[in-house]
Design a protein around this motif. Structure first.
Motif, PDB file in Angstrom:
ATOM      1  N   ALA C 174      -7.115   1.082   3.824  1.00 53.94           N
ATOM      2  CA  ALA C 174      -6.420   2.331   4.102  1.00 53.94           C
ATOM      3  C   ALA C 174      -6.489   2.669   5.584  1.00 53.94           C
ATOM      4  O   ALA C 174      -5.489   3.055   6.204  1.00 53.94           O
ATOM      5  N   GLY C 175      -7.680   2.483   6.146  1.00 50.11           N
ATOM      6  CA  GLY C 175      -7.862   2.758   7.566  1.00 50.11           C
ATOM      7  C   GLY C 175      -6.972   1.888   8.431  1.00 50.11           C
ATOM      8  O   GLY C 175      -6.344   2.349   9.392  1.00 50.11           O
ATOM      9  N   LEU C 176      -6.919   0.626   8.064  1.00 51.07           N
ATOM     10  CA  LEU C 176      -6.108  -0.314   8.843  1.00 51.07           C
ATOM     11  C   LEU C 176      -4.629   0.062   8.752  1.00 51.07           C
ATOM     12  O   LEU C 176      -3.897   0.010   9.742  1.00 51.07           O
ATOM     13  N   LEU C 177      -4.180   0.434   7.552  1.00 52.71           N
ATOM     14  CA  LEU C 177      -2.777   0.793   7.363  1.00 52.71           C
ATOM     15  C   LEU C 177      -2.432   2.024   8.195  1.00 52.71           C
ATOM     16  O   LEU C 177      -1.362   2.114   8.781  1.00 52.71           O
ATOM     17  N   GLU C 178      -3.376   2.948   8.210  1.00 53.00           N
ATOM     18  CA  GLU C 178      -3.224   4.158   8.997  1.00 53.00           C
ATOM     19  C   GLU C 178      -2.820   3.799  10.423  1.00 53.00           C
ATOM     20  O   GLU C 178      -1.953   4.382  11.032  1.00 53.00           O
ATOM     21  N   ARG C 179      -3.519   2.787  10.946  1.00 55.77           N
ATOM     22  CA  ARG C 179      -3.331   2.433  12.333  1.00 55.77           C
ATOM     23  C   ARG C 179      -2.051   1.623  12.554  1.00 55.77           C
ATOM     24  O   ARG C 179      -1.339   1.828  13.526  1.00 55.77           O
ATOM     25  N   THR C 180      -1.759   0.682  11.604  1.00 55.43           N
ATOM     26  CA  THR C 180      -0.620  -0.215  11.828  1.00 55.43           C
ATOM     27  C   THR C 180       0.676   0.382  11.296  1.00 55.43           C
ATOM     28  O   THR C 180       1.754  -0.060  11.672  1.00 55.43           O
ATOM     29  N   GLY C 181       0.589   1.310  10.374  1.00 53.15           N
ATOM     30  CA  GLY C 181       1.788   1.890   9.788  1.00 53.15           C
ATOM     31  C   GLY C 181       2.485   0.962   8.801  1.00 53.15           C
ATOM     32  O   GLY C 181       3.637   1.180   8.446  1.00 53.15           O
ATOM     33  N   ALA C 182       1.783  -0.085   8.357  1.00 55.24           N
ATOM     34  CA  ALA C 182       2.405  -1.027   7.427  1.00 55.24           C
ATOM     35  C   ALA C 182       2.507  -0.425   6.033  1.00 55.24           C
ATOM     36  O   ALA C 182       1.851   0.562   5.716  1.00 55.24           O
ATOM     37  N   THR C 183       3.357  -1.043   5.226  1.00 53.16           N
ATOM     38  CA  THR C 183       3.551  -0.622   3.846  1.00 53.16           C
ATOM     39  C   THR C 183       2.696  -1.508   2.947  1.00 53.16           C
ATOM     40  O   THR C 183       2.561  -2.698   3.196  1.00 53.16           O
ATOM     41  N   LEU C 184       2.150  -0.898   1.887  1.00 52.12           N
ATOM     42  CA  LEU C 184       1.244  -1.657   1.018  1.00 52.12           C
ATOM     43  C   LEU C 184       1.810  -1.765  -0.391  1.00 52.12           C
ATOM     44  O   LEU C 184       2.269  -0.760  -0.962  1.00 52.12           O
ATOM     45  N   LEU C 185       1.773  -2.978  -0.936  1.00 52.91           N
ATOM     46  CA  LEU C 185       2.006  -3.158  -2.377  1.00 52.91           C
ATOM     47  C   LEU C 185       0.758  -3.824  -2.918  1.00 52.91           C
ATOM     48  O   LEU C 185       0.360  -4.890  -2.436  1.00 52.91           O
ATOM     49  N   MET C 186       0.141  -3.191  -3.923  1.00 55.20           N
ATOM     50  CA  MET C 186      -1.164  -3.653  -4.356  1.00 55.20           C
ATOM     51  C   MET C 186      -1.191  -3.760  -5.875  1.00 55.20           C
ATOM     52  O   MET C 186      -0.862  -2.815  -6.583  1.00 55.20           O
ATOM     53  N   VAL C 187      -1.563  -4.937  -6.354  1.00 51.63           N
ATOM     54  CA  VAL C 187      -1.721  -5.117  -7.800  1.00 51.63           C
ATOM     55  C   VAL C 187      -3.117  -4.648  -8.179  1.00 51.63           C
ATOM     56  O   VAL C 187      -4.088  -4.946  -7.485  1.00 51.63           O
ATOM     57  N   THR C 188      -3.207  -3.909  -9.262  1.00 55.56           N
ATOM     58  CA  THR C 188      -4.549  -3.537  -9.723  1.00 55.56           C
ATOM     59  C   THR C 188      -4.518  -3.357 -11.226  1.00 55.56           C
ATOM     60  O   THR C 188      -3.459  -3.182 -11.830  1.00 55.56           O
ATOM     61  N   HIS C 189      -5.678  -3.427 -11.839  1.00 59.79           N
ATOM     62  CA  HIS C 189      -5.732  -3.123 -13.264  1.00 59.79           C
ATOM     63  C   HIS C 189      -6.583  -1.879 -13.486  1.00 59.79           C
ATOM     64  O   HIS C 189      -6.848  -1.492 -14.597  1.00 59.79           O
ATOM     65  N   ASP C 190      -7.008  -1.254 -12.385  1.00 58.94           N
ATOM     66  CA  ASP C 190      -7.897  -0.116 -12.509  1.00 58.94           C
ATOM     67  C   ASP C 190      -7.220   1.133 -11.932  1.00 58.94           C
ATOM     68  O   ASP C 190      -6.935   1.212 -10.739  1.00 58.94           O
ATOM     69  N   PRO C 191      -6.921   2.145 -12.770  1.00 57.83           N
ATOM     70  CA  PRO C 191      -6.231   3.347 -12.279  1.00 57.83           C
ATOM     71  C   PRO C 191      -7.020   4.038 -11.164  1.00 57.83           C
ATOM     72  O   PRO C 191      -6.423   4.718 -10.330  1.00 57.83           O
ATOM     73  N   ARG C 192      -8.364   3.862 -11.136  1.00 61.58           N
ATOM     74  CA  ARG C 192      -9.150   4.515 -10.097  1.00 61.58           C
ATOM     75  C   ARG C 192      -8.811   3.955  -8.716  1.00 61.58           C
ATOM     76  O   ARG C 192      -8.797   4.666  -7.721  1.00 61.58           O
ATOM     77  N   ASP C 193      -8.515   2.628  -8.672  1.00 59.94           N
ATOM     78  CA  ASP C 193      -8.095   2.019  -7.402  1.00 59.94           C
ATOM     79  C   ASP C 193      -6.807   2.667  -6.924  1.00 59.94           C
ATOM     80  O   ASP C 193      -6.639   2.987  -5.749  1.00 59.94           O
ATOM     81  N   ALA C 194      -5.887   2.838  -7.874  1.00 59.62           N
ATOM     82  CA  ALA C 194      -4.601   3.441  -7.538  1.00 59.62           C
ATOM     83  C   ALA C 194      -4.814   4.854  -6.997  1.00 59.62           C
ATOM     84  O   ALA C 194      -4.247   5.236  -5.968  1.00 59.62           O
ATOM     85  N   GLU C 195      -5.661   5.589  -7.697  1.00 58.21           N
ATOM     86  CA  GLU C 195      -5.925   6.967  -7.264  1.00 58.21           C
ATOM     87  C   GLU C 195      -6.518   7.006  -5.865  1.00 58.21           C
ATOM     88  O   GLU C 195      -6.240   7.889  -5.070  1.00 58.21           O
ATOM     89  N   ARG C 196      -7.352   6.024  -5.579  1.00 52.93           N
ATOM     90  CA  ARG C 196      -8.094   6.044  -4.331  1.00 52.93           C
ATOM     91  C   ARG C 196      -7.192   5.813  -3.120  1.00 52.93           C
ATOM     92  O   ARG C 196      -7.383   6.397  -2.078  1.00 52.93           O
ATOM     93  N   ILE C 197      -6.220   4.923  -3.287  1.00 51.26           N
ATOM     94  CA  ILE C 197      -5.497   4.484  -2.093  1.00 51.26           C
ATOM     95  C   ILE C 197      -3.992   4.688  -2.169  1.00 51.26           C
ATOM     96  O   ILE C 197      -3.339   4.875  -1.146  1.00 51.26           O
ATOM     97  N   ALA C 198      -3.407   4.658  -3.389  1.00 57.25           N
ATOM     98  CA  ALA C 198      -1.949   4.596  -3.485  1.00 57.25           C
ATOM     99  C   ALA C 198      -1.339   5.963  -3.734  1.00 57.25           C
ATOM    100  O   ALA C 198      -1.738   6.657  -4.673  1.00 57.25           O
ATOM    101  N   ASP C 199      -0.343   6.324  -2.905  1.00 58.56           N
ATOM    102  CA  ASP C 199       0.342   7.569  -3.187  1.00 58.56           C
ATOM    103  C   ASP C 199       1.375   7.392  -4.292  1.00 58.56           C
ATOM    104  O   ASP C 199       1.731   8.334  -4.980  1.00 58.56           O
ATOM    105  N   GLN C 200       1.861   6.172  -4.452  1.00 55.63           N
ATOM    106  CA  GLN C 200       2.842   5.894  -5.497  1.00 55.63           C
ATOM    107  C   GLN C 200       2.298   4.801  -6.413  1.00 55.63           C
ATOM    108  O   GLN C 200       1.527   3.938  -6.000  1.00 55.63           O
ATOM    109  N   THR C 201       2.762   4.817  -7.668  1.00 54.59           N
ATOM    110  CA  THR C 201       2.361   3.782  -8.608  1.00 54.59           C
ATOM    111  C   THR C 201       3.563   3.382  -9.453  1.00 54.59           C
ATOM    112  O   THR C 201       4.372   4.245  -9.812  1.00 54.59           O
ATOM    113  N   ALA C 202       3.678   2.092  -9.719  1.00 51.43           N
ATOM    114  CA  ALA C 202       4.736   1.627 -10.618  1.00 51.43           C
ATOM    115  C   ALA C 202       4.084   0.877 -11.767  1.00 51.43           C
ATOM    116  O   ALA C 202       3.082   0.182 -11.578  1.00 51.43           O
TER     117      ALA C 202
END
Lengths: 334, 523, 231
Positions: C174-202
C-alpha cells in the motif's frame, strides 16, 4: 524381496525348458550356432541319430568355431561335453594342446577331403573353400587373383570379416599367407583401398553384401549354391582366384572327459556315414567330407580341383597366426 | 533428523546393501573371477594402447557431438507444441533401443554406399557417400545417443517451473536472455551427466565401431577383450582390459560429478510451456527445420528397417512368436529387476543424508555402465558352470545381466526425483512419522512414477534387443528373438531376418511406450 | 481508465470466464472468490499469458491483443517461484531493468535503493535459498517497484505467510502504491486482506467476474455467491 523375485523369475522361465525324457542317456554335442539352428543340419541330425542310438542328443551352442573352443577351454576338465563339432583346422593345434580331446580311433573311408586325413584327435565332417562372392548382374570386371583385385579401380569394394572375431576372417588371413608367404603385407597393402570395412562376423558381412553395400564379400565357393537351390537365384557367383583357394575343413572331436564315451564314438561314426553326410550340402552349404552315393545335389558346383587347394597344417596355422595378424593390422591401419 | 538417526539399520539400508552387493559382484566381481581363472599374468599388449586411444577419441567426439546437437533439439521440443510432438518424442527413443545389427543395417540403408543418399548422389553424377572410418563410428554413435541426450535434456527443461518462463516473458527477456538466465543453468546441471553417460556407452561399443570404422584401426577396448577371450584365450589380458575400462568409467563419473552443479529443484512440472520470446518467424523456421532434419536423420533408418522388414515378415513361421514370447518374458523380468535394484539403491541413498554413504550407493549403481558385457558373461559362466547347466539359466541370467546394464539409466532417471521428494516433503513425512512402506507409497512413489515408467520401459526395451552379454548361456532350444534373428542371418535367411528385426523393433518400442505411458498416466 | 474488459470471454476446455467492466487509475481492486473460479486466469489474461477468445482487453486505452507479455505495462507477482534460484537477490532484481543484466553503476544503485525500500538493505549478494519466504516475495516486490509499471498484479504472493507478516506485506504494498500511483489488482481468498488494502472488490465465481464494488459495501451486504463462499 529382490532375491525371491529373481528366483521366481528363474523358475518360471526354466520350467518350460525342463527335459521330459530324463531316463535316456544324454549325449552332449557342442557346436556352433548356425549348425544347430532350425535351418542348419542340427535338427535333422538329431532326429536321425536318436533313431539309432537310444539316447537323447542335446546341442549346446557357441557363436562360432573359435568361440566354441574358448568355451570348452573355459570349462576345462569339468566340461560335460561329449563331442565338440565345428572346430576347423586353424584351431585344432590349439585344441589338441589343451589336452581336452581324446583319440577317435576311426579310419575314415571314402574321404572326399582334398589332401587326405590322418589327425588322431579330430575327424572332418565337411569342408569348403573361402572365396569372394559377387553379383554377376552388377560386377562387370571380375578379378581373378589377389593381384588383380588390388589393381582394380578403387571403386571396387569388398567387405571382409575380422580375423580376431570371425572364422572366415582368419581363413582369409591364412589364405593370403599361404599364397604369398613373406609377400603377404604387400598384398594387404594393395587390398587396403578396396576394403570397405571389416565386420565382426560372416552374417554382418554377407548381409551388407546382399544389401548392395559392397561388390564382393568374403564367403565360400559354395555360397552361390544356396541362392541357386534355395532361392532359385543364379545371380551370385564365386570369383575363382589363380593363386588357389584356402580350405576350411570343419572337424569334430571326442572329449577326453566325455560322460558318455561310447555314445560319443557312435556319434562320430554316424557323422562319417552317408545319412549324416548327405544332409550337409543343403543345410550347412559346404562340401560333405565323404563321397556321396548320389553325388552332390544339383546346383552345387563341383569343387575346384584339389591342386588349387591351399591350406596350412594345424601346426603351421598356429605358428603363422599371430605374425599374420600383426601384418594385417599394420597394413590396414595405415 | 534426530528421530531417524536412531534407526541405524533400516529396511531401506538392508535392501540397498543387498542391491549394491549384487551389482558390485556382477561388475567388479566377475572381473576378479576372470582374473582368478587366468593362467597368464594380467598385462596389456602393445595393440591395447592403440585400442585405448581409439576408444577414448571416438567416445569423446561421439559424446560431444551427441550432446551439442541435443541442445537445440531439446530446446526446440521444449518450446514448441505441435501435433505429433508426443509421438515424435517416443519415436526419438527408438534408435537407442535398437539391436546393434538392425541399427547398422538401417543406417547403411540410408547413409551407406548402396544407401538412399548415395543413390541420389550417384543419380546426379556424384560419387557415392563414404561413411566408413572415424566419421562412420561417430555417425552411428550419434544416431544411437542423440535421442538419449535429447531426452535427458528435455527432462531438465521440464523441471523448470512454469512461472519462470512467465516471469521471463513479463520481464521482456529475449531468447538470448532466457538462454543465459534459465537454459544455461539447466544445461550446466544436466549436460555433464548426459555427456558422461554417452561417453561410457561409446567406450563399451564394439560391433558398431568395427563395422563402420572400416578396419582394424577402429579397435575398441571391448573388441580387444573379445579378442583376448576368443582368439587368444588370454583371460589375464581380458581382465586387465576390463579394469582399464572400469578406470575410464570411474574417471568419467568423477569428472561429471565435479562439473555438474546441483541446484534446488521446484516440484512443479510443466510438460509443455508456452513461450513468448520465440514466436518470431526466423526462430520458428529454425526450430522446425532443426526438428525436421533430426527427425529425418533418426527416423529414415528406422523407416528402412520397416520397409525391409515388411517383405520379410511373411517368411517367418510360428517359431518366431515363441522367440518373441521368451524375449518379452525376459524383458519384463529384467525391467522389474531394474526397477527393484534402482529403488533399493536410490532409497538407501536418500535415507542417509550423510554424503559419503549416499554417494557410495549412487556410484555403485553406475558401475555396470563401464563393465564389459563379455567379462560379466564369462565371469558368471565360470561361477555357475560347476553348479548348473548354463543353458537352463539362459533366460534368468539374461534378465539379471540386462537389469544390471540398464541400472545406470534407471538410477539417473529416478534418483533426482527421489531426492526432490525428500527435499520438498521429507520433513512433512518425518513429522507425520511416515516410515517404511507408507513413506514409499505416499512420498516417494508419486514423485518417481514418471521417471520409473521411463526407466522401466528403457530397461525392458534394452533387454529385448540385447544378446551379447549372454552368448555363453544361450539355450539352442529356447532362442530369444535377437538370437533367432542372428541365426536367420547366419543361415543366409537375410530377408526373413529383416522381418524378425522389424518384429524386434516393434516389440521393443511397444514395451517402452507402454511403461513410459504408464509412468506418465494419472499424475 | 487504466484497464477495460470489453465483453471479454476466455475458454479453456469446459471452463469459461467472462467479464465486462473497467477500472480507474489508482484503484486497488481485490478479486475474491472460490478457488478454481478463475481469479488467476484473469490475471494471466491481463498479463498476456493467454488471449481472450472474445471481446477486448485494453490497458491505458490500448487494445492488448497480440501484445507480448513483456510489452504490457504490467508487473505480476506469482504465488511462488518469482525468483531464479541460481541468481543472487541483486541480480534477480536487476532483471527488472535489463534482462541481460548489463547494468550501469546508476542502475546498480537503483537496485540497491529498491531493496532498501522493501526492507532488504544490504542483502543483494544473498541467494534466494538463504532467504525466508517473506523476504523472497519482498525481492520480487523490489523488482516490480523498479520496473515501475502502472498496473501491479498480485497472484496471492503472500498466501503462504502468517497473518501478521501478511498484513505487514500488504501495508508495504500500500505504501509503495501511494508513492508510485500504480493500480493494483490482487487475488485473495481472505476478505480481511481485501478490507485492509482494497477500496474495490470484484467477485469471481461461476465463470463470471462481477463489476467491482466498494469493498466495504460488498462485504456488508454480500450477494448470494459471495455468502456461499464466505460461509
Amino acid at each position: 524381496m529382490f532375491r525371491i523375485s529373481l528366483m521366481a523369475a528363474g523358475l518360471a522361465l526354466t520350467l518350460a525348458g525342463a527335459s521330459m525324457a530324463a531316463e535316456k542317456p544324454v549325449l552332449n554335442v557342442y557346436t556352433y550356432d548356425s549348425f544347430a539352428s532350425d535351418w542348419g543340419p542340427g535338427p535333422k541330425v538329431e532326429k536321425a541319430f536318436e533313431a539309432i542310438c537310444d539316447c537323447d542328443l542335446k546341442f549346446t551352442t557357441a557363436g562360432d568355431g573359435a568361440a566354441l573352443l574358448a568355451r570348452v577351454q573355459l570349462e576345462g576338465k569339468r566340461s560335460r561335453a561329449d563331442v565338440v563339432l565345428g572346430l576347423d583346422t586353424n584351431l585344432t593345434a590349439r585344441a589338441a594342446a589343451s589336452g581336452l580331446f581324446a583319440p577317435h580311433g576311426i579310419t575314415p573311408e571314402n574321404l572326399a577331403v582334398p589332401g587326405g586325413w590322418n589327425d588322431p584327435l579330430f575327424l572332418p565332417f565337411d569342408w569348403g573353400y573361402f572365396a569372394f562372392v559377387y553379383d554377376k548382374t552388377k560386377l562387370g570386371t571380375v578379378p581373378h587373383s589377389f593381384r588383380e583385385l588390388a589393381a582394380a579401380p578403387d571403386s571396387l569394394k569388398i567387405v571382409i570379416e575380422d580375423p580376431r572375431s570371425s572364422t572366415p576372417g582368419l581363413g582369409l588371413l591364412l589364405w593370403v599367407k599361404a599364397a604369398y608367404g613373406d609377400k603377404a603385407p604387400e598384398i594387404w597393402k594393395g587390398l587396403a583401398p578396396h576394403i570397405l570395412t571389416v565386420t565382426k562376423g560372416w552374417s554382418e558381412a554377407y548381409g551388407m553384401f546382399l544389401k548392395g553395400e559392397a561388390d564382393m564379400v568374403l564367403s565360400y565357393t559354395t555360397s552361390p549354391a544356396y541362392h541357386l537351390i534355395a532361392e532359385n537365384d543364379n545371380s551370385k557367383a564365386a570369383a575363382i582366384f589363380d593363386e588357389g583357394h584356402y580350405m576350411q575343413i570343419e572337424v569334430a572331436g571326442k572329449m577326453a572327459t566325455a560322460p558318455h564315451p561310447d555314445l560319443a564314438d557312435k556319434f562320430l561314426k554316424f557323422m562319417m556315414s552317408e545319412k549324416f553326410q548327405s544332409l550337409i550340402p543343403t543345410t550347412n552349404w559346404m562340401y560333405p567330407a565323404v563321397r556321396l552315393k548320389e553325388g552332390l545335389p544339383k546346383g552345387f558346383a563341383a569343387p575346384i580341383p584339389a591342386d588349387k587347394a591351399l591350406i596350412l597344417s594345424p601346426e603351421q596355422a598356429l605358428v603363422a597366426r599371430d605374425a599374420a595378424l600383426a601384418e594385417w593390422q599394420s597394413a590396414l591401419s595405415k | 533428523m534426530a528421530e531417524r538417526a536412531e534407526q541405524v539399520i533400516t529396511p531401506a539400508l538392508v535392501a540397498g546393501l543387498g542391491a549394491a552387493a549384487l551389482v558390485a559382484a556382477l561388475s567388479l566381481g566377475t572381473v576378479a573371477v576372470v582374473a582368478g581363472a587366468a593362467v597368464s599374468p594380467m598385462r596389456l599388449g602393445a595393440g591395447d594402447w592403440a585400442a585405448l586411444k581409439f576408444t577414448l577419441s571416438q567416445a569423446l567426439v561421439s559424446a560431444a557431438l551427441s550432446c551439442a546437437l541435443a541442445v537445440p533439439v531439446a530446446r526446440a521440443l521444449a518450446r514448441r507444441s505441435f501435433a505429433g510432438r508426443g509421438l515424435l518424442v517416443t519415436l526419438l527413443g527408438a534408435p537407442f533401443i535398437l539391436p546393434v545389427i538392425v541399427a547398422v543395417l538401417g543406417l547403411l540403408a540410408v547413409y551407406g554406399r548402396g544407401g538412399l543418399v548415395s543413390a541420389v548422389l550417384v543419380h546426379f553424377g556424384y560419387a557415392p557417400l563414404s561413411i566408413y572410418g572415424f566419421r562412420g563410428v561417430v555417425l552411428a554413435h550419434v544416431f544411437f545417443n542423440l535421442p538419449l541426450a535429447t531426452r535427458l535434456l528435455l527432462q531438465g527443461w521440464q523441471r523448470v517451473p512454469a512461472e519462470h518462463f512467465r516471469l521471463a516473458a513479463q520481464l521482456g527477456m529475449t531468447t538470448r536472455d532466457i538462454n543465459r538466465v534459465i537454459e544455461r543453468p539447466i544445461l550446466r546441471a544436466v549436460l555433464p551427466g548426459a555427456f558422461a553417460t554417452i561417453f561410457l556407452l561409446c567406450v563399451t561399443s564394439f560391433a558398431v565401431a568395427l563395422t563402420l570404422g572400416g578396419g582394424p584401426r577402429a579397435t575398441t577396448i571391448e573388441l580387444a577383450i573379445y579378442q583376448a577371450f576368443r582368439f587368444d584365450f588370454d583371460m589375464g589380458r581380458a581382465a586387465a582390459l576390463a579394469l582399464m575400462q572400469f578406470a575410464i568409467g570411474a574417471l568419467a563419473a568423477v569428472l561429471a560429478w565435479r562439473m555438474a552443479q546441483t541446484r534446488a529443484q521446484d516440484p512443479q512440472l510443466a510438460p509443455e510451456v508456452h513461450r513468448w520470446d520465440c514466436a518470431g518467424f526466423p526462430s520458428r523456421v529454425a526450430d522446425s527445420l532443426g526438428l525436421l532434419l533430426v527427425a529425418l536423420f533418426l527416423l529414415l533408418p528406422l523407416a528402412m528397417v520397416l520397409i525391409d522388414g515388411l517383405r520379410g515378415i511373411a517368411l517367418l513361421d510360428g517359431r518366431v512368436w515363441l522367440a518373441l514370447g521368451r524375449s518379452v518374458l525376459v524383458a519384463l523380468a529384467s525391467a522389474v529387476l531394474t526397477l527393484l535394484l534402482a529403488l533399493a539403491l536410490g532409497l538407501a541413498a536418500v535415507s542417509r543424508r550423510q554424503g559419503a554413504i549416499a554417494g557410495g550407493f549412487e556410484s555403485i549403481g553406475f558401475l555396470s555402465i563401464a563393465a564389459s558385457p563379455m567379462v560379466i558373461g564369462t565371469g558368471l559362466f565360470i561361477i555357475l558352470y560347476p553348479l548348473v547347466d548354463p543353458a537352463s539359466m539362459a533366460l534368468p541370467v539374461t534378465a539379471l545381466v540386462n537389469a544390471a546394464m540398464s541400472l545406470p539409466f534407471a538410477l539417473r532417471a529416478t534418483l533426482p526425483a527421489l531426492r526432490q521428494a525428500e527435499a520438498t516433503h521429507g520433513r512433512l513425512a518425518d513429522s507425520l512419522g511416515l516410515g517404511g512402506g507408507m513413506r514409499f507409497r505416499l512420498l516417494h512413489w508419486p514423485f518417481i512414477r514418471p521417471a520409473a515408467g521411463f526407466a522401466t520401459g528403457l530397461a525392458a526395451a534394452l533387454s529385448m534387443g540385447d544378446l551379447g552379454v549372454v552368448a555363453l548361456f544361450a539355450d539352442p532350444d529356447a532362442a530369444t528373438l535377437p538370437l533367432y534373428l542372428y541365426r536367420l542371418m547366419g543361415s543366409y535367411q537375410m530377408t526373413a531376418a529383416s522381418g524378425a528385426a522389424l518384429l524386434l523393433v516393434a516389440a521393443s518400442l511397444a514395451l517402452f511406450a507402454v511403461f513410459d505411458r504408464w509412468g506418465r498416466a494419472a499424475r | 481508465m487504466i484497464l477495460q474488459l470489453d465483453k471479454m470471454t476466455v475458454r479453456q476446455g469446459d471452463f469459461s470466464l467472462s467479464a465486462d467492466w473497467s477500472v480507474k487509475r489508482g484503484t486497488r481492486l481485490a478479486l475474491i472468490g472460490p478457488s478454481g473460479g478463475g481469479k488467476s486466469t484473469l490475471l494471466s489474461l491481463i498479463a498476456g499469458f493467454f488471449e481472450p477468445d472474445e471481446g477486448r482487453l485494453l490497458i491505458e486505452g490500448r487494445d492488448m491483443r497480440g501484445v507480448a507479455p513483456g510489452r504490457r505495462p504490467v508487473s505480476l507477482l506469482f504465488q511462488e517461484n518469482n525468483l531464479f534460484p541460481h541468481l543472487s537477490v541483486a541480480r534477480n532484481v536487476g532483471l527488472g531493468i535489463r534482462p541481460d543484466l548489463r547494468l550501469t553503476r546508476e542502475q546498480h544503485e537503483a537496485v540497491e535503493r529498491s531493496l532498501q525500500e522493501v526492507g532488504l538493505e544490504g542483502m543483494g549478494a544473498r541467494m534466494p535459498a538463504q532467504l525466508s519466504g517473506g523476504q523472497r516475495q519482498r525481492v520480487a516486490l523490489a523488482r516490480a517497484l523498479l520496473r515501475d509499471k502502472p498496473l501491479l498484479l498480485l497472484d496471492e504472493p503472500f498466501a503462504a505467510l502468517g497473518p501478521a507478516l501478511r498484513a505487514e506485506m500488504l501495508d508495504l504494498v500500500a505504501g509503495l502504491l501511494e508513492r508510485t500511483g500504480a493500480t493494483l489488482l490482487m487475488v485473495t481468498h481472505d476478505p480481511r486482506d481485501a478490507e485492509r488494502i482494497a477500496d474495490q472488490t470484484a467477485l469471481v465465481s461461476d465463470g463470471k467476474v462481477t463489476p467491482p464494488m466498494p469493498t466495504a459495501r460488498l462485504l456488508a451486504d454480500p450477494p448470494a455467491a459471495l455468502r456461499a463462499y464466505l460461509g
